[in-house]
Design an enzyme around this catalytic site. Structure first.
Site, mmCIF file in Angstrom:
data_model
loop_
_atom_site.group_PDB
_atom_site.id
_atom_site.type_symbol
_atom_site.label_atom_id
_atom_site.label_comp_id
_atom_site.label_asym_id
_atom_site.label_seq_id
_atom_site.Cartn_x
_atom_site.Cartn_y
_atom_site.Cartn_z
ATOM 1 N N GLY A 173 34.280 21.480 92.192
ATOM 2 C CA GLY A 173 33.884 20.746 93.390
ATOM 3 C C GLY A 173 33.012 19.544 93.061
ATOM 4 N N ASP A 195 29.188 27.203 75.473
ATOM 5 C CA ASP A 195 30.101 26.481 74.574
ATOM 6 C C ASP A 195 29.346 25.648 73.528
ATOM 7 O OD1 ASP A 195 31.914 27.495 76.402
ATOM 8 O OD2 ASP A 195 32.177 25.603 77.468
ATOM 9 N N GLU A 238 39.246 30.578 72.448
ATOM 10 C CA GLU A 238 40.253 30.590 73.511
ATOM 11 C C GLU A 238 41.153 29.354 73.515
ATOM 12 O OE1 GLU A 238 38.199 30.622 77.265
ATOM 13 O OE2 GLU A 238 37.021 28.840 76.801
HETATM 14 O O1 F6P Z 1 32.121 26.485 79.925
HETATM 15 C C1 F6P Z 1 31.787 27.828 79.903
HETATM 16 C C2 F6P Z 1 33.006 28.694 80.015
HETATM 17 O O2 F6P Z 1 32.591 30.049 79.980
HETATM 18 C C3 F6P Z 1 34.089 28.431 78.988
HETATM 19 O O3 F6P Z 1 33.780 28.956 77.728
HETATM 20 C C4 F6P Z 1 35.283 29.055 79.678
HETATM 21 O O4 F6P Z 1 36.484 28.437 79.252
HETATM 22 C C5 F6P Z 1 35.031 28.746 81.127
HETATM 23 O O5 F6P Z 1 33.650 28.484 81.263
HETATM 24 C C6 F6P Z 1 35.411 29.829 82.092
HETATM 25 O O6 F6P Z 1 35.196 29.358 83.378
HETATM 26 P P1 F6P Z 1 35.287 30.257 84.677
HETATM 27 O O7 F6P Z 1 33.969 30.921 84.844
HETATM 28 O O8 F6P Z 1 35.581 29.282 85.760
HETATM 29 O O9 F6P Z 1 36.383 31.254 84.462
#
Ligand code: F6P
Length: 364
Positions: A84, A146, A241
């Protein structure tokens, strides 16, 4: 009668994905602002979304709130949003609308002298843009598991996420050994491999795969075979990931909310390794447990140091800065530079050399 001086009031909000240590940062801001400068602090709830609500979602933060447990708590007592963007806010009709003016007006209504935003790189871009447009003073505190915010060696939340991944490896190793298996642990980190690299070294991984280094399955198979030849019956693989497949594409899944999220590289690797080596493989996707939980001591320390420094910057009349950790010091850097950079793993990084020096395969 002498005119009473109006108290300085500052705001604090958390923005983007949560992580461990956010409450410690909020606490540090409040302690420093009240005890050091006798200011008032307002907590803005739900990040920028709280600024779009009328009345603005805010709560006064005073020392009485911090009864001793908040420092230890995961999540964020203020709530947060990681979607958002107010400059392109998704509306129910499927279109996007610029709602930045509403956020700026919300800040003005609160009568704030300055805002402290605790967020990652995406949030820093949005908040510093809002500050420019609205002409208010802004200081950022970097947080993200991250650890990809430029100019800071550590962001709040990273250390705890690494500890969680190391704990997972500590649990996977005995079961891998008992069943003669190759265990694959998929960790978060978005496009940067910091969690995988740090956790893999600390957790005794045999293979670490990160988005910055393309992998060759033959190299991974060679490593696993060499372990077998020297009598080891199991192996540990950590992968980020966002590791890319041979095609150069990361593995993503689309969801009902229209978002694409990283998902599935661990399972693809599990099958590739099983096919290439004949080993039995199992995959653990660690997910959001890396974000929640009790903050470790390093995150509490960094969050505390960042919170104090952020308030001191405002007291010095400085603005548009990001507090940062460099060479065992808390420093601050210009936000305009931070928002144009990204901190991925450098191929010449000391930890990349360490991993190679330990004989860990990076898949190349
Ligand atoms: O940026 C932090 C993070 O945890 C990443 O490592 C991951 O890809 C993403 O956010 C996951 O986001 P959400 O909480 O929207 O699933």
């Amino acid at each position: 009668m002498p005119k009473q001086k109006k108290a300085v009031r500052i705001g604090v909000l958390t923005s983007g994905g949560d992580c461990a240590g956010l409450n410690a940062a909020i606490r540090a801001v409040v302690h420093r602002a009240i005890q050091g400068y006798s200011w008032e602090v307002l907590g803005i709830k739900e990040g920028t979304r709280g600024l779009m609500e009328r009345p603005v979602l805010s709560i006064p933060l005073d020392l009485g709130i911090f009864t001793g447990n908040i420092l230890r708590m995961g999540g964020t007592m203020l709530g947060t949003v990681n979607k958002g963007d107010p400059f392109a806010f998704p509306m129910p009709n499927g279109k996007v609308k610029d709602r930045s003016g509403e956020c700026i007006q919300g800040l003005q209504e609160l009568g704030l002298e300055a805002l402290i935003g605790i967020g990652g790189d995406g949030s820093m871009k949005i908040l510093s843009r809002l500050a420019q447009k609205g002409g208010f003073r802004f200081v950022g505190i970097p947080k993200t598991i991250d650890n990809d915010v430029a100019f800071t060696e550590f962001s709040v939340g990273f250390a705890t996420a690494v500890d969680t991944a190391v704990d997972a490896l500590d649990r996977l190793q005995p079961t891998a050994a008992s069943h003669h298996r190759v265990m694959i642990l998929e960790v978060m980190g978005r496009d940067a491999g910091h969690i995988a690299l740090n956790a893999g070294i600390a957790g005794g991984a045999d293979v670490i795969l990160i988005p910055e280094i393309p992998y060759d399955i033959k190299k991974i198979a060679e490593k696993i075979r060499s372990l077998h030849e020297r009598g080891r019956n199991h192996a540990l693989v950590v992968c980020s990931e966002a590791v890319k497949q041979v095609s150069g594409e990361a593995v993503v899944e689309s969801h009902v909310d229209g978002e694409m999220r990283y998902s599935g590289i661990g399972h693809i690797l599990g099958d590739q390794i099983a096919r290439a080596t004949g080993a039995e493989t199992r995959v653990t996707v660690l997910g959001h447990v890396q974000r929640g939980g009790i903050p470790g001591s390093r995150d509490r320390i960094i969050a505390s140091a960042f919170g104090v420094h952020a308030v001191d910057l405002i007291a010095e009349g400085r603005s548009d800065r990001l507090v940062a950790w460099q060479h065992r010091e808390v420093v601050d850097v210009p936000l305009e530079e931070v928002v144009t950079r990204y901190r991925s793993v450098d191929k010449g990084d000391a930890l990349v050399r360490t991993a190679r020096g330990l004989g860990i395969s990076l898949g190349d």
